[in-house]
Motif scaffolding. Sequence first.
Motif, PDB file in Angstrom:
ATOM      1  N   ALA A  23     109.145 -20.277 158.031  1.00  0.00           N
ATOM      2  CA  ALA A  23     108.028 -19.400 158.379  1.00  0.00           C
ATOM      3  C   ALA A  23     106.714 -20.149 158.188  1.00  0.00           C
ATOM      4  O   ALA A  23     106.615 -21.063 157.370  1.00  0.00           O
ATOM      5  N   VAL A  24     105.719 -19.725 158.948  1.00  0.00           N
ATOM      6  CA  VAL A  24     104.359 -20.257 158.856  1.00  0.00           C
ATOM      7  C   VAL A  24     103.435 -19.081 158.587  1.00  0.00           C
ATOM      8  O   VAL A  24     103.465 -18.085 159.300  1.00  0.00           O
ATOM      9  N   VAL A  25     102.614 -19.212 157.552  1.00  0.00           N
ATOM     10  CA  VAL A  25     101.682 -18.153 157.176  1.00  0.00           C
ATOM     11  C   VAL A  25     100.279 -18.738 157.103  1.00  0.00           C
ATOM     12  O   VAL A  25     100.056 -19.735 156.418  1.00  0.00           O
ATOM     13  N   GLY A  26      99.342 -18.121 157.812  1.00  0.00           N
ATOM     14  CA  GLY A  26      97.946 -18.515 157.688  1.00  0.00           C
ATOM     15  C   GLY A  26      97.575 -19.842 158.321  1.00  0.00           C
ATOM     16  O   GLY A  26      96.633 -20.487 157.886  1.00  0.00           O
ATOM     17  N   LEU A  27      98.303 -20.257 159.332  1.00  0.00           N
ATOM     18  CA  LEU A  27      97.972 -21.469 160.079  1.00  0.00           C
ATOM     19  C   LEU A  27      97.878 -21.116 161.566  1.00  0.00           C
ATOM     20  O   LEU A  27      98.726 -21.500 162.367  1.00  0.00           O
ATOM     21  N   PRO A  28      96.822 -20.373 161.955  1.00  0.00           N
ATOM     22  CA  PRO A  28      96.745 -19.897 163.332  1.00  0.00           C
ATOM     23  C   PRO A  28      96.616 -21.010 164.362  1.00  0.00           C
ATOM     24  O   PRO A  28      96.977 -20.818 165.524  1.00  0.00           O
ATOM     25  N   HIS A  29      96.127 -22.172 163.964  1.00  0.00           N
ATOM     26  CA  HIS A  29      95.969 -23.278 164.908  1.00  0.00           C
ATOM     27  C   HIS A  29      97.230 -24.126 165.050  1.00  0.00           C
ATOM     28  O   HIS A  29      97.253 -25.055 165.843  1.00  0.00           O
ATOM     29  N   LEU A  30      98.295 -23.787 164.321  1.00  0.00           N
ATOM     30  CA  LEU A  30      99.558 -24.493 164.476  1.00  0.00           C
ATOM     31  C   LEU A  30     100.296 -23.922 165.681  1.00  0.00           C
ATOM     32  O   LEU A  30     100.661 -22.751 165.695  1.00  0.00           O
ATOM     33  N   GLY A  72      99.002 -21.865 154.962  1.00  0.00           N
ATOM     34  CA  GLY A  72      97.660 -22.373 155.206  1.00  0.00           C
ATOM     35  C   GLY A  72      96.729 -22.038 154.057  1.00  0.00           C
ATOM     36  O   GLY A  72      97.101 -21.313 153.129  1.00  0.00           O
ATOM     37  N   PRO A  73      95.510 -22.546 154.111  1.00  0.00           N
ATOM     38  CA  PRO A  73      94.523 -22.274 153.055  1.00  0.00           C
ATOM     39  C   PRO A  73      93.954 -20.858 153.221  1.00  0.00           C
ATOM     40  O   PRO A  73      93.105 -20.614 154.048  1.00  0.00           O
ATOM     41  N   LEU A  74      94.443 -19.927 152.419  1.00  0.00           N
ATOM     42  CA  LEU A  74      94.069 -18.522 152.595  1.00  0.00           C
ATOM     43  C   LEU A  74      93.155 -17.981 151.508  1.00  0.00           C
ATOM     44  O   LEU A  74      92.830 -16.814 151.518  1.00  0.00           O
TER      45      LEU A  74
END
Length: 180
Positions: A23-30, A72-74
Amino acid sequence: MDDADLPLLLALAAGGAAEDPWAVVGLPHLGALAAADSGLDLRSGLWVPHPGRDWPQVLGVLLEAVPLVLLGPLGRLADRTARRLAALQRRTGSVLLVAGPWPGAHTRLRVTKSAWEGVGAGHGVLSRRRVTVAATGRGQSAAGRSAAMWLPGPNGAPVPVSAAGSLLVEPVAGDLSGVG
């Protein structure tokens, strides 16, 4: 997070996830293409690009559901919440790869130098990127180490740079112990 660190994060995830759920959390540009190019199986991935103010709860649910989470950096995390998430990781055996600082992290990897090759005299195609990755942390990682590598290598995985600067054939595992 420095954008130079994102390919490193993806390479580590791909090395650890193979075909397991992730899962990927908080990396909208990925993007999906970048994840697939790194070796992640898109059929087993979950994306939560904007988890909102309750991102620690979202992270907790995902740490229980999937073995690998990229974060990501949240924002700032309360010590109590960080301890709860660490206990959850120990219980489930899940791996958390964070883009940026994280309270209690054992090892921090970051790209300290990055240079693309392949473009000459203003034209050409970017063919490869040479990076220096520094590892710092607690315990055995406290001394700090660094390694030069091609990121990505010919098959998408990180590849160590030889003394002559040419590509080696063996991919680097996610562990930088023993490099120096």
